[in-house]
Design a protein around this motif. Structure first.
Motif, short mmCIF file in Angstrom:
data_model
loop_
_atom_site.label_atom_id
_atom_site.label_comp_id
_atom_site.label_asym_id
_atom_site.label_seq_id
_atom_site.Cartn_x
_atom_site.Cartn_y
_atom_site.Cartn_z
N ALA A 74 0.86 -1.19 0.00
CA ALA A 74 0.00 0.00 0.00
C ALA A 74 0.89 1.23 0.00
O ALA A 74 1.80 1.36 0.81
N LEU A 75 0.63 2.12 -0.96
CA LEU A 75 1.32 3.39 -1.02
C LEU A 75 0.31 4.42 -0.55
O LEU A 75 -0.75 4.56 -1.15
N VAL A 76 0.62 5.12 0.55
CA VAL A 76 -0.42 5.96 1.14
C VAL A 76 -0.14 7.45 0.95
O VAL A 76 1.01 7.89 0.88
N SER A 77 -1.21 8.22 0.80
CA SER A 77 -1.15 9.68 0.77
C SER A 77 -2.16 10.20 1.78
O SER A 77 -3.17 9.55 2.05
N GLY A 78 -1.94 11.40 2.30
CA GLY A 78 -2.97 12.06 3.09
C GLY A 78 -4.08 12.53 2.17
O GLY A 78 -3.88 12.67 0.95
N GLY A 79 -5.25 12.75 2.71
CA GLY A 79 -6.36 13.24 1.90
C GLY A 79 -6.73 12.21 0.84
O GLY A 79 -6.93 11.04 1.15
N ASP A 80 -6.79 12.64 -0.40
CA ASP A 80 -7.03 11.73 -1.53
C ASP A 80 -5.70 11.46 -2.22
O ASP A 80 -4.90 12.38 -2.41
N ALA A 81 -5.48 10.20 -2.62
CA ALA A 81 -4.18 9.82 -3.19
C ALA A 81 -4.01 10.37 -4.61
O ALA A 81 -2.90 10.37 -5.14
N GLY A 82 -5.08 10.85 -5.21
CA GLY A 82 -4.98 11.38 -6.57
C GLY A 82 -4.93 12.90 -6.61
O GLY A 82 -4.73 13.49 -7.67
N VAL A 83 -5.10 13.57 -5.46
CA VAL A 83 -5.07 15.03 -5.42
C VAL A 83 -3.70 15.43 -4.85
O VAL A 83 -3.46 15.30 -3.65
N TYR A 84 -2.81 15.90 -5.72
CA TYR A 84 -1.43 16.19 -5.33
C TYR A 84 -0.84 15.00 -4.54
O TYR A 84 -0.06 15.21 -3.60
N GLY A 85 -1.24 13.80 -4.90
CA GLY A 85 -0.82 12.62 -4.14
C GLY A 85 -0.02 11.66 -5.00
O GLY A 85 0.52 12.02 -6.05
N MET A 86 0.05 10.40 -4.55
CA MET A 86 0.97 9.45 -5.15
C MET A 86 0.38 8.66 -6.32
O MET A 86 1.11 7.91 -6.98
N ALA A 87 -0.92 8.78 -6.58
CA ALA A 87 -1.52 7.93 -7.62
C ALA A 87 -0.90 8.21 -8.99
O ALA A 87 -0.51 7.27 -9.70
N GLY A 88 -0.78 9.47 -9.35
CA GLY A 88 -0.21 9.80 -10.66
C GLY A 88 1.24 9.33 -10.80
O GLY A 88 1.57 8.58 -11.73
N PRO A 89 2.13 9.76 -9.87
CA PRO A 89 3.53 9.32 -9.95
C PRO A 89 3.68 7.80 -9.99
O PRO A 89 4.52 7.28 -10.71
N MET A 90 2.85 7.09 -9.22
CA MET A 90 2.98 5.62 -9.20
C MET A 90 2.66 5.05 -10.58
O MET A 90 3.39 4.18 -11.08
N LEU A 91 1.61 5.52 -11.21
CA LEU A 91 1.27 5.02 -12.55
C LEU A 91 2.34 5.41 -13.56
O LEU A 91 2.66 4.64 -14.47
N GLU A 92 2.92 6.59 -13.40
CA GLU A 92 4.00 7.01 -14.31
C GLU A 92 5.23 6.12 -14.13
O GLU A 92 5.88 5.75 -15.12
N VAL A 93 5.56 5.81 -12.87
CA VAL A 93 6.73 4.97 -12.62
C VAL A 93 6.51 3.57 -13.18
O VAL A 93 7.39 2.99 -13.82
N LEU A 94 5.32 3.01 -12.99
CA LEU A 94 5.04 1.67 -13.52
C LEU A 94 5.15 1.68 -15.05
O LEU A 94 5.65 0.74 -15.65
N ASP A 95 4.69 2.77 -15.65
CA ASP A 95 4.75 2.87 -17.11
C ASP A 95 6.20 2.91 -17.59
O ASP A 95 6.53 2.37 -18.64
N ALA A 96 7.06 3.58 -16.79
CA ALA A 96 8.46 3.73 -17.20
C ALA A 96 9.29 2.48 -16.93
O ALA A 96 10.35 2.30 -17.54
N LEU A 97 8.82 1.62 -16.02
CA LEU A 97 9.60 0.42 -15.68
C LEU A 97 9.50 -0.61 -16.79
O LEU A 97 8.45 -0.81 -17.38
N GLU A 98 10.59 -1.26 -17.04
CA GLU A 98 10.57 -2.33 -18.02
C GLU A 98 10.14 -3.61 -17.31
O GLU A 98 10.10 -3.67 -16.10
N GLY A 99 9.83 -4.63 -18.10
CA GLY A 99 9.61 -5.94 -17.49
C GLY A 99 8.14 -6.25 -17.27
O GLY A 99 7.28 -5.79 -18.01
N ASN A 100 7.90 -6.99 -16.19
CA ASN A 100 6.60 -7.61 -16.03
C ASN A 100 5.59 -6.78 -15.23
O ASN A 100 4.71 -7.33 -14.60
N THR A 101 5.73 -5.45 -15.24
CA THR A 101 4.82 -4.63 -14.43
C THR A 101 3.39 -4.69 -14.96
O THR A 101 2.46 -4.36 -14.25
N LYS A 102 3.22 -5.13 -16.21
CA LYS A 102 1.86 -5.18 -16.78
C LYS A 102 0.96 -6.13 -15.99
O LYS A 102 -0.25 -5.97 -15.97
N ASP A 103 1.57 -7.13 -15.36
CA ASP A 103 0.77 -8.10 -14.62
C ASP A 103 0.43 -7.60 -13.21
O ASP A 103 -0.33 -8.23 -12.50
#
Ligand code: SAH
Length: 249
Positions: A74-103
């Motif tokens: 679990a990656l946690v943010s205060g408030g909502d995780a998508g409002v100036y939170g970690m949801a966006g960066p996490m999806l960007e990092v997964l997109d940038a990672l090579e390998g089996n992140t699609k699963d």
């Protein structure tokens, strides 16, 4: 699974049951030290990985690596995780990672954002259209922030400010208020809330012309009314437009 979880403003009773479920289903919880610390009493048996400020991308990479190794994270943010939170960066990092992140399964769990928790303390200032603007220029040029402030003021949005000040940006709130006051009356009801839902909660309702001189910090959220916002029973109210006539109860 990676859960990206908004914890709400901070009070133990303000986290959603769905967020609690996600934390309970996780083996490892990753987040800012302040937020992770808030969880320790509740979830002391989990592995908690606190992070210092300004390590967002590193934190996401570590969470991804732990999830790829078979942990529920679990990656946690205060408030909502998508409002100036970690949801966006996490999806960007997964997109940038090579390998089996699609699963990797990613579940985003919403939380009560500061605009909503602060508004409830101040009254009902967000009952009409509102704009949320962060005054932090760490990742956004100040010229763009000024433009958004001016256009939101011109369009008569109620304006909610996140990150209203910090040690290095003491005069940002004053500058923001001045931009808004070019287009909005100095008597406009405004307010701030510090530590909504947490220990040390405080708030104040005051005219826009006085808000400008307040000494606020990163723990505060500011709400500036629109041209219709008024004070009723000591609280900010932005009318939706209903016709309300007096009647005897
Ligand atoms: N994801 C968070 C916002 C992170 S940006 C959310 O949805 O609320 C950090 C800013 O949020 C702070 O500078 C402050 O403006 C606001 N904030 C976060 N927690 C707060 C609280 N308990 N009380 C008042 N404002 C808060």
């Amino acid at each position: 699974v990676i859960f990206i979880v908004g914890l709400g403003p901070g009070g133990e009773d303000e986290i959603t049951p769905r967020a609690v479920q996600a934390l309970e289903a996780s083996d490892i919880i990753v987040g800012y030290k302040t937020y992770v610390d808030l969880l320790v009493s509740r979830l002391g048996h989990k592995k908690l990985i606190p992070f210092a400020m300004k390590q967002e991308i590193e934190r996401c990479r570590q969470a991804a690596a732990l999830a790829l190794a078979g942990n529920n994270v679990a990656l946690v943010s205060g408030g909502d995780a998508g409002v100036y939170g970690m949801a966006g960066p996490m999806l960007e990092v997964l997109d940038a990672l090579e390998g089996n992140t699609k699963d990797l399964e990613v579940e985003i769990v919403p939380g009560v954002t500061s605009a909503c928790s602060a508004a409830a303390i101040l009254g009902a200032p967000l009952t009409h259209d509102f704009a949320v603007i962060s005054l932090s220029d760490l990742l956004t040029p100040w010229t763009l922030i000024e433009k958004r402030l001016a256009l939101a003021a011109e369009a008569d949005f109620v304006i909610c400010l996140y990150n209203p000040a910090s040690r290095n940006r003491r005069d940002y709130l004053r500058r923001a208020c001045e931009i808004i006051m070019n287009l909005r009356d100095g008597n406009t009801p405004s307010g701030w809330v510090r530590n909504a839902g947490r220990k040390g909660q405080a708030h104040k309702i005051l005219p826009l012309s006085e808000l400008k001189n307040e000494e606020l910090d990163m723990l505060c959220t500011v709400v500036i009314g629109n041209s219709e916002t008024k004070i009723l029973r000591g609280r900010m109210v932005t009318p939706r437009g209903y016709k309300v006539e007096g009647s005897t109860p």
